[in-house]
Write a protein that holds these residues in place. Structure first.
Motif, mmCIF file in Angstrom:
data_model
loop_
_atom_site.group_PDB
_atom_site.id
_atom_site.type_symbol
_atom_site.label_atom_id
_atom_site.label_comp_id
_atom_site.label_asym_id
_atom_site.label_seq_id
_atom_site.Cartn_x
_atom_site.Cartn_y
_atom_site.Cartn_z
ATOM 1 N N ASP A 90 1.019 -1.237 -0.003
ATOM 2 C CA ASP A 90 0.170 -0.149 0.044
ATOM 3 C C ASP A 90 0.797 1.328 0.012
ATOM 4 O O ASP A 90 1.775 1.510 0.854
ATOM 5 C CB ASP A 90 -0.795 -0.084 1.340
ATOM 6 C CG ASP A 90 -1.900 -1.139 1.237
ATOM 7 O OD1 ASP A 90 -2.350 -1.564 2.255
ATOM 8 O OD2 ASP A 90 -2.282 -1.571 0.149
ATOM 9 N N SER A 91 0.628 2.128 -0.878
ATOM 10 C CA SER A 91 1.298 3.440 -0.902
ATOM 11 C C SER A 91 0.906 4.761 -0.692
ATOM 12 O O SER A 91 1.570 5.776 -0.776
ATOM 13 C CB SER A 91 2.036 3.508 -2.555
ATOM 14 O OG SER A 91 2.813 2.152 -2.794
ATOM 15 N N LYS A 92 -0.604 4.611 -0.644
ATOM 16 C CA LYS A 92 -1.148 6.059 -0.419
ATOM 17 C C LYS A 92 -1.279 6.136 1.196
ATOM 18 O O LYS A 92 -1.622 5.152 2.045
ATOM 19 C CB LYS A 92 -2.652 5.908 -0.763
ATOM 20 C CG LYS A 92 -2.736 6.458 -2.322
ATOM 21 C CD LYS A 92 -4.277 6.724 -2.865
ATOM 22 C CE LYS A 92 -4.260 7.476 -4.028
ATOM 23 N NZ LYS A 92 -5.647 7.702 -4.571
ATOM 24 N N TYR A 93 -0.985 7.220 1.639
ATOM 25 C CA TYR A 93 -0.975 7.470 2.939
ATOM 26 C C TYR A 93 -1.871 8.629 3.410
ATOM 27 O O TYR A 93 -1.919 9.876 2.724
ATOM 28 C CB TYR A 93 0.172 7.685 3.785
ATOM 29 C CG TYR A 93 1.092 6.548 3.586
ATOM 30 C CD1 TYR A 93 1.164 5.576 4.926
ATOM 31 C CD2 TYR A 93 1.547 6.219 2.599
ATOM 32 C CE1 TYR A 93 1.895 4.522 4.701
ATOM 33 C CE2 TYR A 93 2.285 4.921 2.416
ATOM 34 C CZ TYR A 93 2.666 3.965 3.684
ATOM 35 O OH TYR A 93 3.344 2.985 3.762
ATOM 36 N N ASP A 94 -2.736 8.964 4.609
ATOM 37 C CA ASP A 94 -3.201 9.965 5.031
ATOM 38 C C ASP A 94 -1.952 11.099 5.503
ATOM 39 O O ASP A 94 -1.098 10.647 6.292
ATOM 40 C CB ASP A 94 -4.149 9.886 6.106
ATOM 41 C CG ASP A 94 -5.309 9.086 5.741
ATOM 42 O OD1 ASP A 94 -5.536 9.077 4.668
ATOM 43 O OD2 ASP A 94 -5.990 8.628 6.589
ATOM 44 N N GLY A 95 -2.201 12.294 5.034
ATOM 45 C CA GLY A 95 -1.361 13.552 5.712
ATOM 46 C C GLY A 95 -1.439 13.541 7.204
ATOM 47 O O GLY A 95 -2.712 13.533 7.386
ATOM 48 N N ILE A 100 5.230 11.789 -3.397
ATOM 49 C CA ILE A 100 4.320 12.745 -4.050
ATOM 50 C C ILE A 100 3.147 13.140 -3.309
ATOM 51 O O ILE A 100 2.739 12.310 -2.374
ATOM 52 C CB ILE A 100 3.685 12.200 -5.419
ATOM 53 C CG1 ILE A 100 4.840 11.866 -6.228
ATOM 54 C CG2 ILE A 100 2.830 13.017 -5.887
ATOM 55 C CD1 ILE A 100 4.179 10.937 -7.735
ATOM 56 N N THR A 101 3.013 14.574 -3.051
ATOM 57 C CA THR A 101 1.928 15.117 -2.050
ATOM 58 C C THR A 101 0.786 15.695 -2.808
ATOM 59 O O THR A 101 1.052 16.323 -3.984
ATOM 60 C CB THR A 101 2.604 15.875 -1.265
ATOM 61 O OG1 THR A 101 3.390 16.810 -1.754
ATOM 62 C CG2 THR A 101 3.516 15.194 -0.115
ATOM 63 N N THR A 102 -0.380 15.884 -2.360
ATOM 64 C CA THR A 102 -1.299 16.411 -3.099
ATOM 65 C C THR A 102 -1.775 17.573 -2.103
ATOM 66 O O THR A 102 -2.248 17.303 -0.826
ATOM 67 C CB THR A 102 -2.573 15.442 -3.328
ATOM 68 O OG1 THR A 102 -2.059 14.516 -4.360
ATOM 69 C CG2 THR A 102 -3.653 16.469 -4.189
ATOM 70 N N TYR A 103 -1.985 18.938 -2.659
ATOM 71 C CA TYR A 103 -2.474 19.946 -1.911
ATOM 72 C C TYR A 103 -3.521 20.581 -2.477
ATOM 73 O O TYR A 103 -3.772 20.609 -3.784
ATOM 74 C CB TYR A 103 -1.602 20.849 -1.285
ATOM 75 C CG TYR A 103 -0.208 20.301 -0.732
ATOM 76 C CD1 TYR A 103 -0.121 20.074 0.848
ATOM 77 C CD2 TYR A 103 1.071 19.790 -1.352
ATOM 78 C CE1 TYR A 103 0.719 19.420 1.475
ATOM 79 C CE2 TYR A 103 2.120 19.255 -0.647
ATOM 80 C CZ TYR A 103 1.894 19.002 0.692
ATOM 81 O OH TYR A 103 2.877 18.479 1.211
ATOM 82 N N ALA A 145 -4.776 15.683 5.519
ATOM 83 C CA ALA A 145 -5.952 15.294 4.358
ATOM 84 C C ALA A 145 -5.620 13.956 4.069
ATOM 85 O O ALA A 145 -4.490 13.141 4.013
ATOM 86 C CB ALA A 145 -5.355 16.275 3.036
ATOM 87 N N PRO A 146 -6.739 13.397 3.787
ATOM 88 C CA PRO A 146 -6.812 11.772 3.557
ATOM 89 C C PRO A 146 -6.454 11.610 2.211
ATOM 90 O O PRO A 146 -6.564 12.220 1.418
ATOM 91 C CB PRO A 146 -8.373 11.570 3.706
ATOM 92 C CG PRO A 146 -9.002 12.671 3.483
ATOM 93 C CD PRO A 146 -8.261 13.930 3.992
ATOM 94 N N GLN A 147 -5.496 10.481 2.267
ATOM 95 C CA GLN A 147 -4.906 9.997 1.089
ATOM 96 C C GLN A 147 -4.242 11.023 0.164
ATOM 97 O O GLN A 147 -4.437 10.753 -1.044
ATOM 98 C CB GLN A 147 -6.185 9.149 0.325
ATOM 99 C CG GLN A 147 -6.755 8.198 1.154
ATOM 100 C CD GLN A 147 -5.956 6.965 1.327
ATOM 101 O OE1 GLN A 147 -5.839 6.057 0.210
ATOM 102 N NE2 GLN A 147 -5.318 6.916 2.368
ATOM 103 N N SER A 148 -3.519 11.765 0.838
ATOM 104 C CA SER A 148 -2.894 12.951 0.174
ATOM 105 C C SER A 148 -1.344 12.877 -0.096
ATOM 106 O O SER A 148 -0.772 13.533 -0.726
ATOM 107 C CB SER A 148 -2.983 14.146 0.843
ATOM 108 O OG SER A 148 -2.520 14.232 2.116
ATOM 109 N N VAL A 149 -0.912 11.580 0.310
ATOM 110 C CA VAL A 149 0.597 11.218 0.131
ATOM 111 C C VAL A 149 0.662 9.974 -0.387
ATOM 112 O O VAL A 149 0.203 9.140 -0.261
ATOM 113 C CB VAL A 149 1.348 11.339 1.419
ATOM 114 C CG1 VAL A 149 2.743 10.891 1.323
ATOM 115 C CG2 VAL A 149 1.073 12.547 2.332
ATOM 116 N N TRP A 150 1.524 9.803 -1.731
ATOM 117 C CA TRP A 150 1.971 8.634 -2.372
ATOM 118 C C TRP A 150 3.360 8.286 -2.198
ATOM 119 O O TRP A 150 4.169 9.436 -2.407
ATOM 120 C CB TRP A 150 1.636 8.787 -3.849
ATOM 121 C CG TRP A 150 -0.020 8.967 -4.165
ATOM 122 C CD1 TRP A 150 -0.840 8.568 -3.077
ATOM 123 C CD2 TRP A 150 -0.582 9.248 -5.433
ATOM 124 N NE1 TRP A 150 -2.234 8.731 -3.908
ATOM 125 C CE2 TRP A 150 -2.022 9.375 -5.256
ATOM 126 C CE3 TRP A 150 -0.248 9.667 -6.536
ATOM 127 C CZ2 TRP A 150 -2.832 9.429 -6.140
ATOM 128 C CZ3 TRP A 150 -1.128 9.875 -7.525
ATOM 129 C CH2 TRP A 150 -2.297 9.827 -7.252
#
Length: 215
Positions: free
Chosen positions: A72-77, A97-100, A141-146
Motif C-alpha cells: 500500500d502506497s497511499k497515506y493520509d497526511g 508525491i503529495t497533493t495539496y 488530508a486523507p490519501q494525500s501522500v503517495w
C-alpha cells in the motif's frame, strides 16, 4: 518453498525440521503449506506490516500496474513533518508525491525531492526537512501522500522465524484436539486449555518487538 506464497515467513522444510516430523504425505504437505501461509497472514496482521522484501510500487493514473504486487502506497497526511510507512526496513524511496488543495479547491500535485526529506530506513519514517507548505508539514488530508519504495527483509530475522515456526507447531499439533475438552492428563500431569488462547507469551514478546505502537 515452491508451493508457498512468496510472502511466507518460513519454508515447509524448516517447519518439518522444527517439529521433528519424519515424513508427511502429499496431502499433509499441502495442509502444512496452507498453515504456514495462514500463520504468515496472522503475524503480518498482528504486526501491521509485511516482512518479505518487495519491489517498489508504481502508480499509473491512479491504478497499480497489473504485473506488480505493490505494498500500500497511499497515506493520509499526518499534519506533522513525519510520515510513518507501513512496511520497513526501507531500502530506498523512489518517489514521494503529495497533493495539496488551493483555496479555490484546485488539486496541486507535486514531487518532494530527496534533498527535502530525511529517511529513517530501519524505522520506516520519513521526516520533512524542507517545507512542502508554509508550516513545514504534511498537510492533514486523507490519501494525500503517495510513496513508492522498496522495503522489507531479504532474510527474515531468526527470532521472527522462530515465532512463526512455533505458531505453526501449535496449530498443527492442536488441529485434531476436541475443542470441547478443557483439560486432560498426560503421564500424571494435568493440562488446562485456556479459552481465547492465541500464542505463548514468549512468542507475543517477539511479535511485539516488530509492531509499531502509537503514542
Amino acid at each position: 518453498m515452491a508451493n508457498l506464497k512468496a510472502s511466507a515467513l518460513i519454508s515447509r522444510q524448516e517447519v518439518i525440521d522444527y517439529m521433528e516430523l519424519e515424513s508427511i504425505t502429499k496431502a499433509q504437505a499441502t495442509l502444512l503449506d496452507r498453515t504456514i501461509e495462514a500463520i504468515t497472514y496472522q503475524v503480518q496482521n498482528y504486526c501491521g506490516r509485511k516482512f518479505k522484501k518487495s519491489g517498489s510500487s508504481r502508480l499509473n493514473v491512479g491504478y497499480y500496474r497489473a504485473t506488480e504486487t505493490p505494498y500500500d502506497s497511499k497515506y493520509d497526511g499526518t499534519g506533522t513533518r513525519f510520515l510513518f510507512l507501513r512496511n520497513y526496513p526501507v531500502a530506498t524511496v523512489a518517489t514521494l508525491i503529495t497533493t495539496y488543495y488551493t483555496e479555490s479547491g484546485q488539486a496541486d500535485v507535486s514531487t518532494i525531492n530527496s534533498d527535502d526529506y530525511r529517511l529513517y530506513k530501519e524505522e520506516g519514517i520519513i521526516e520533512l526537512t524542507k517545507a512542502p507548505d508554509v508550516w513545514g508539514r504534511f498537510v492533514e488530508a486523507p490519501q494525500s501522500v503517495w510513496v513508492y519504495y522498496h522495503a522489507g527483509y531479504a532474510t527474515i530475522p531468526e527470532d521472527l522465524q522462530l515465532a512463526a515456526k512455533e505458531l505453526v507447531n501449535i496449530y498443527w499439533r492442536g488441529r485434531k484436539r476436541d475443542p470441547s475438552v478443557k483439560s486432560e492428563s498426560l503421564d500424571g500431569a494435568r493440562f488446562e486449555y485456556r479459552e481465547n488462547f492465541l500464542w505463548p507469551k514468549w512468542v507475543e514478546t517477539i511479535l511485539d518487538s516488530y509492531r509499531r505502537f502509537s503514542l
